[in-house]
Design a protein around this motif. Structure first.
Motif, PDB file in Angstrom:
ATOM      1  N   HIS B 147       0.857  -1.195   0.000  1.00 26.07           N
ATOM      2  CA  HIS B 147       0.000   0.000   0.000  1.00 26.07           C
ATOM      3  C   HIS B 147       0.890   1.242   0.000  1.00 26.07           C
ATOM      4  O   HIS B 147       1.078   1.897   1.031  1.00 26.07           O
ATOM      5  CB  HIS B 147      -0.910  -0.003   1.231  1.00 26.07           C
ATOM      6  N   PRO B 148       1.459   1.585  -1.144  1.00 22.74           N
ATOM      7  CA  PRO B 148       2.430   2.692  -1.206  1.00 22.74           C
ATOM      8  C   PRO B 148       1.869   4.025  -0.711  1.00 22.74           C
ATOM      9  O   PRO B 148       2.609   4.854  -0.179  1.00 22.74           O
ATOM     10  CB  PRO B 148       2.774   2.770  -2.691  1.00 22.74           C
ATOM     11  N   ALA B 149       0.555   4.232  -0.859  1.00 26.97           N
ATOM     12  CA  ALA B 149      -0.029   5.520  -0.447  1.00 26.97           C
ATOM     13  C   ALA B 149       0.096   5.740   1.063  1.00 26.97           C
ATOM     14  O   ALA B 149       0.081   6.880   1.535  1.00 26.97           O
ATOM     15  CB  ALA B 149      -1.494   5.586  -0.865  1.00 26.97           C
ATOM     16  N   LEU B 150       0.228   4.640   1.807  1.00 25.09           N
ATOM     17  CA  LEU B 150       0.346   4.784   3.254  1.00 25.09           C
ATOM     18  C   LEU B 150       1.610   5.558   3.636  1.00 25.09           C
ATOM     19  O   LEU B 150       1.644   6.275   4.634  1.00 25.09           O
ATOM     20  CB  LEU B 150       0.382   3.416   3.937  1.00 25.09           C
ATOM     21  N   GLY B 151       2.655   5.373   2.846  1.00 25.73           N
ATOM     22  CA  GLY B 151       3.923   6.026   3.157  1.00 25.73           C
ATOM     23  C   GLY B 151       3.775   7.534   3.282  1.00 25.73           C
ATOM     24  O   GLY B 151       4.432   8.166   4.106  1.00 25.73           O
ATOM     25  N   SER B 152       2.895   8.103   2.480  1.00 28.05           N
ATOM     26  CA  SER B 152       2.743   9.560   2.524  1.00 28.05           C
ATOM     27  C   SER B 152       1.490  10.009   3.268  1.00 28.05           C
ATOM     28  O   SER B 152       1.384  11.164   3.662  1.00 28.05           O
ATOM     29  CB  SER B 152       2.715  10.117   1.092  1.00 28.05           C
ATOM     30  N   THR B 153       0.514   9.105   3.443  1.00 31.88           N
ATOM     31  CA  THR B 153      -0.762   9.577   4.017  1.00 31.88           C
ATOM     32  C   THR B 153      -1.062   9.051   5.413  1.00 31.88           C
ATOM     33  O   THR B 153      -1.929   9.594   6.091  1.00 31.88           O
ATOM     34  CB  THR B 153      -1.949   9.187   3.114  1.00 31.88           C
ATOM     35  N   LEU B 154      -0.384   7.992   5.840  1.00 30.64           N
ATOM     36  CA  LEU B 154      -0.726   7.423   7.148  1.00 30.64           C
ATOM     37  C   LEU B 154      -0.222   8.336   8.270  1.00 30.64           C
ATOM     38  O   LEU B 154       0.966   8.606   8.398  1.00 30.64           O
ATOM     39  CB  LEU B 154      -0.106   6.026   7.297  1.00 30.64           C
ATOM     40  N   LYS B 155      -1.180   8.817   9.061  1.00 28.62           N
ATOM     41  CA  LYS B 155      -0.858   9.697  10.190  1.00 28.62           C
ATOM     42  C   LYS B 155      -1.527   9.138  11.434  1.00 28.62           C
ATOM     43  O   LYS B 155      -2.511   8.418  11.346  1.00 28.62           O
ATOM     44  CB  LYS B 155      -1.385  11.120   9.943  1.00 28.62           C
ATOM     45  N   VAL B 156      -0.985   9.492  12.577  1.00 29.83           N
ATOM     46  CA  VAL B 156      -1.580   9.018  13.820  1.00 29.83           C
ATOM     47  C   VAL B 156      -1.720  10.183  14.793  1.00 29.83           C
ATOM     48  O   VAL B 156      -0.866  11.071  14.848  1.00 29.83           O
ATOM     49  CB  VAL B 156      -0.720   7.883  14.433  1.00 29.83           C
ATOM     50  N   SER B 157      -2.830  10.186  15.518  1.00 28.97           N
ATOM     51  CA  SER B 157      -2.952  11.125  16.634  1.00 28.97           C
ATOM     52  C   SER B 157      -3.365  10.325  17.863  1.00 28.97           C
ATOM     53  O   SER B 157      -4.228   9.460  17.774  1.00 28.97           O
ATOM     54  CB  SER B 157      -3.969  12.218  16.324  1.00 28.97           C
ATOM     55  N   VAL B 158      -2.685  10.576  18.953  1.00 26.69           N
ATOM     56  CA  VAL B 158      -2.960   9.843  20.190  1.00 26.69           C
ATOM     57  C   VAL B 158      -4.046  10.587  20.953  1.00 26.69           C
ATOM     58  O   VAL B 158      -3.922  11.773  21.249  1.00 26.69           O
ATOM     59  CB  VAL B 158      -1.681   9.708  21.035  1.00 26.69           C
ATOM     60  N   ASP B 159      -5.127   9.871  21.258  1.00 30.27           N
ATOM     61  CA  ASP B 159      -6.270  10.501  21.931  1.00 30.27           C
ATOM     62  C   ASP B 159      -6.116  10.457  23.449  1.00 30.27           C
ATOM     63  O   ASP B 159      -6.460  11.404  24.133  1.00 30.27           O
ATOM     64  CB  ASP B 159      -7.568   9.815  21.514  1.00 30.27           C
ATOM     65  N   SER B 160      -5.644   9.330  23.969  1.00 28.45           N
ATOM     66  CA  SER B 160      -5.475   9.252  25.425  1.00 28.45           C
ATOM     67  C   SER B 160      -4.448   8.184  25.773  1.00 28.45           C
ATOM     68  O   SER B 160      -4.233   7.236  25.017  1.00 28.45           O
ATOM     69  CB  SER B 160      -6.808   8.937  26.111  1.00 28.45           C
ATOM     70  N   VAL B 161      -3.810   8.385  26.902  1.00 30.55           N
ATOM     71  CA  VAL B 161      -2.844   7.414  27.416  1.00 30.55           C
ATOM     72  C   VAL B 161      -3.215   7.123  28.867  1.00 30.55           C
ATOM     73  O   VAL B 161      -3.388   8.056  29.654  1.00 30.55           O
ATOM     74  CB  VAL B 161      -1.409   7.986  27.360  1.00 30.55           C
ATOM     75  N   VAL B 162      -3.388   5.857  29.192  1.00 32.16           N
ATOM     76  CA  VAL B 162      -3.699   5.496  30.580  1.00 32.16           C
ATOM     77  C   VAL B 162      -2.631   4.508  31.060  1.00 32.16           C
ATOM     78  O   VAL B 162      -2.482   3.414  30.501  1.00 32.16           O
ATOM     79  CB  VAL B 162      -5.101   4.854  30.700  1.00 32.16           C
TER      80      VAL B 162
END
Lengths: 179, 228
Positions: B147-162
């Motif tokens: 999935h080559p598009a993931l290399g440029s589009t995959l982003k992550v945001s962390v909502d919570s850490v417990v």
């Protein structure tokens, strides 16, 4: 160390967000005021929209953050209108029966604001984006996530209603007289 | 005449709002509001986890979330110290309640998830953020190749850490990507047709610092059809 690199990225994002708010805050607030009429409500609406933007900043910042905020503002204004419309007194009626002290109503003194508030939210949003933000019809369509035809028809209907609105009698008599 | 009216309308809109000025501390207010809500969510999550811990006297922590309709990538795992005593042990005590995470730990865990899941993180950095990283190198490379598009589009945001104990934490995070060949949990925040997947995973503190657990990473990769 890799962790430090990411922390630097986070700090950079924080700074970018601050710069964005500093650069666009006034304009977005004015946009919100035209959407909801009341400056206090508008500020609250803007804070909510910016909070959502901040939450998704890493993705939003790569595109057009101001367009994203505007879209959130319009959706929030529409949601607010849906929640309030059952208990709201029609503006014409309030105007006719005389005014009592009501902070929500005090902000509606301006003729333009009253005339805009009498329009459906989406119609109002189209006019605000089209004329206050000076967007093209296509840009308005992209911002609101609707078709170009919808923008054209909403703008046309909105303008027609504004032209006949009694609230705008004092606003621009010159152009109203010649229509 | 229409143009006149439109020009007047524009002028009036500008004139009637020109005095409105956003508060100087707007960005700080927004951040404070965001953090307040995040803290409240963490407290709610901690209370919910405590309720689960009390309701499950066997000492096994359930890594379930209230939004059962979403993807679950975490599996039930024994709470620290619960294994040897066994579920029938009369001396077994309830699992320690999760606590709010101090900021440096919180940031380190967030950083690990950002490095591990952001599509364009250099391979060495991404693998360094994953428990036993070298063992998932092939899976990561395979995922990005498929999935080559993931290399440029995959982003992550962390909502919570417990933090569940001194070396384990449960992390709720959101992945956004734009690749039509991958499943979408819900539309992304933008208007670009991207997708969003909200899920949760585990972090572990190892000698190298906080890292995404291998199991969590492999579960996410598995959603895209790649096996570790």
């Amino acid at each position: 160390m890799a962790t430090e690199g990411v922390l630097r990225v986070l700090e950079r994002d924080e700074r970018a967000f601050e710069e964005f708010v500093s650069r666009s805050g006034n304009r977005l607030l004015r946009n919100a005021i035209l959407l909801v009429g009341d400056p206090g409500v508008a500020e609250d609406l803007l804070q909510g929209a910016l909070e959502r933007t901040y939450r998704h900043w890493s993705q939003v910042s790569t595109g057009h953050p101001e367009a994203y905020v505007r879209r959130v503002l319009v959706n929030a204004a529409a949601s607010r209108w849906r929640r309030r419309r059952i208990r709201e007194v029609p503006l014409e009626a309030a105007h006719d029966i005389g005014r009592t002290y009501d902070p929500d109503r005090l902000s509606l003194r301006d003729g333009l604001t009253r005339a805009l508030m009498a329009l459906p939210v989406r119609q109002r949003a189209v006019l605000v984006l089209r004329y206050f933000e000076d967007m093209s019809e296509m840009e308005v369509a992209l911002t609101l996530g609707c078709s170009l035809g919808t923008v054209k028809s909403q703008a046309s209907r909105g303008l027609a209603r504004l032209r006949t609105s009694s609230h705008l009698d004092d606003v621009q008599p010159a152009t109203r007289r010649v229509r | 005449m229409t143009a006149d009216f439109e020009r007047d309308l524009r002028d009036v809109m500008v004139a009637q709002t020109s005095g409105a000025v956003a508060p100087a501390d707007l960005a700080q207010s927004v951040r404070a509001r965001f953090r307040r809500r995040r803290r409240n969510r963490r407290i709610a999550a901690a209370v919910a986890a405590l309720a689960v811990a009390v309701a499950v006297p066997s000492g096994v922590r359930l890594a379930s979330r209230p939004d059962a309709g979403r993807q679950q990538i975490t599996a039930a795992r024994p709470a620290p110290g619960a294994g040897p005593r066994g579920p029938s042990s009369p001396t077994s005590s309830p699992t320690p309640a999760p606590t709010s995470v101090p900021t440096p730990t919180d940031e380190a865990i967030r950083a690990a998830f950002l490095l591990a899941f952001t599509g364009n993180t250099p391979s060495a950095q991404a693998l360094a953020a994953i428990e036993d990283g070298p063992s998932v190198a092939a899976a990561r490379a395979s995922l990005l190749a498929a999935h080559p598009a993931l290399g440029s589009t995959l982003k992550v945001s962390v909502d919570s850490v417990v933090l569940t104990d001194g070396s384990h934490a449960t992390v709720s995070f959101t992945l956004t990507y734009n690749d039509p060949s991958l499943p979408a949990s819900e539309p992304g925040p933008g208007s670009d047709g991207g997708s969003m997947l909200s899920t949760s995973g585990k972090a572990i503190r190892t000698a190298a610092g906080w890292q995404v657990t291998r199991a969590s990473y492999c579960s996410v990769v598995g959603l895209a059809g790649t096996q570790c």
